[in-house]
Design an enzyme around this catalytic site. Sequence first.
Site, mmCIF file in Angstrom:
data_model
loop_
_atom_site.group_PDB
_atom_site.id
_atom_site.type_symbol
_atom_site.label_atom_id
_atom_site.label_comp_id
_atom_site.label_asym_id
_atom_site.label_seq_id
_atom_site.Cartn_x
_atom_site.Cartn_y
_atom_site.Cartn_z
ATOM 1 C CD GLU A 49 36.771 42.608 52.491
ATOM 2 O OE1 GLU A 49 37.493 43.549 52.890
ATOM 3 O OE2 GLU A 49 36.182 42.614 51.386
ATOM 4 C CG PHE A 111 39.172 41.333 38.091
ATOM 5 C CD1 PHE A 111 39.964 42.445 38.324
ATOM 6 C CD2 PHE A 111 37.895 41.314 38.621
ATOM 7 C CE1 PHE A 111 39.502 43.511 39.087
ATOM 8 C CE2 PHE A 111 37.417 42.377 39.380
ATOM 9 C CZ PHE A 111 38.233 43.489 39.611
ATOM 10 C CD GLN A 112 37.908 41.695 42.738
ATOM 11 O OE1 GLN A 112 36.923 40.980 42.765
ATOM 12 N NE2 GLN A 112 37.924 42.926 43.256
ATOM 13 C CE LYS A 161 30.338 34.516 39.288
ATOM 14 N NZ LYS A 161 30.096 35.914 39.512
ATOM 15 C CG MET A 476 53.275 48.719 74.655
ATOM 16 S SD MET A 476 53.567 48.849 76.434
ATOM 17 C CE MET A 476 52.221 47.886 77.091
#
Length: 562
Positions: A49, A111-112, A161, A476
């Site tokens: 993502e 959940f999640q 949802k 760097m």
Amino acid sequence: MKLTGAQILMKVLQEEGVDTLFGYPGGAVIDIYDELAKTDIRHILVRHEQGGVHAADGYARASGKVGVCLVTSGPGATNTVTGIASAYMDSIPVVVITGQVPTQLIGNDAFQEVDIVGITRPCTKHNYLVKNIDDLARILREAFFLARSGRPGPVLVDIPKDIARAMASYKLPKSVKMASYNPTYNPNMRQLQKVVKLVQEAKRPVIFAGGGVILSKAAPELTAFARKTQIPVTTSLMGLGAFPGSDPLWLGMIGMHGTYRANMSTGVCDLLIAIGVRFDDRVTGKTEAFAAQSKIVHIDIDPTSIRKNIPVTVPVVGDCKISLGHLNQLIDALDLSDLSDRRREWLETIDGWKSTKPLAYQQGEAIKPQFVIEKLYELTRDRETIITTEVGQNQMWAAQYYHFEKPGHFITSGGLGVMGFGLPAAIGAQMACPDSLVVDVAGDGSIQMNIQEMATAVQYGLPVKVVILNNRYLGMVRQWQELFYECRYACTAMEHAPDFVKLAEAYGAVGLRAEKPEEVEAVLREGLFSPRTVIMDFKVQQTECVYPMVPAGAPITEMLLV
Ligand SMILES: Cc1ncc(C[n+]2csc(CCOP(=O)(O)OP(=O)(O)O)c2C)c(N)n1
């Protein structure tokens, strides 16, 4: 007409002109994906993502449109945070749509479930949790409006949802009205008159342009203004391409790795006209010493960025394009017949700095990274080429040694400095500009942060090219250790790395390698002219440093040179 939340989302996306979105599915957005598959919106299935948001960011910068990313709740949402923070720092218009657990489970440690609105509050321009299906169309419309208007930025919309499944009658609000949000586009003309007076009086003026000029599509107005007034131009990293790199008035980039002439002229100028910038510390160095002999004009659409870091003589709140358009009209009314005489001494001084202290490096037995970028420029200057970068020395060498003529052709994570930005951003840019050559200039460290997006590029037949300046170091950081930590190289050697040629092949792409200077051109020619996704691995001089360098916190006129 009654539609589900998921259908309403599709309607708004279509009304907003979204034809491409970058995403990754999951349980909380499965209804949305079900509807998405019925539309003709192109969905690019990224492999992480974070890559999705960077791709949307690259897409936005290359296309000038809003980039859109769609992810699931919980880990899908948290994986977007770095991408959102980068877009926020660079003011890039991105809309991120996250799924959320059903409304009745919010706060239950479901959940999640994560509070992504809470997590992203400090790094979004605005964000929303949709609690009522009747608000969905309005909120989505506002999200696009906020992302692209005023000072652009990322906006997140969190859709539970059950809201995606709930029904509501669909009315797209025709216009967006937000009482507390009303950006000032038109500048105060009296302020602009003051700017013109300062331009007339100045003996050593400099224009300092930033990403705001690119975002407001003001590059033509900026170029006209600089040429009319014969004022030399420097830009921040984000502003590269706002002014043609081939113009005699071009000073090069300013700041920590700016050119000698850009930093010196800012150090001694008597008028600095700053346009669409935010005076980042990598630009200013020691703020009290920055343009200390100068009057400062600051033109910006965001009033909160004016006088935030640097005192300003004439503030101008307004859109860069509109403001420069007015300034050009005011300048046209002046008699500037003696301008070249007035500027001669100043421009000669600057030319002297350019010839005595140019950007330089010494050729050796090993490949010099700067040489790779110079060759890359030579071979691509006549093609429509977009350069993205990772972060570190690779980013600075790309900024110094590639020359940008037009805006939208240099795409880099400027403010947040995200390693792993360049490859997914290149994918987004290639989606926006299918006919352009898109090249990610990478370090061997950074490329491993989002290397999984090679699979995305190959799956969608995107012929992006990755040029790895492979120094087997986190270069760097190693450079800082060499220069400021007495060569104590703590944890910066990449003692093990994959074979990038084989890795490219494993992804179904082309892998090429150069180990000697005389191989560089042939590898670039083969890679750049291939119709496929390509990784080119250049084994470069391991300990090369980026110069000039201003030590952090020092005045920008105190540069370490080669
Ligand atoms: C995500 C992330 N982690 C850490 C850093 C700190 N950092 C800045 S430059 C750099 C080294 C980058 O190494 P590499 O990608 O090999 O590029 P090089 O400097 O060698 O060109 C690091 C670790 C960062 N910018 N981003």
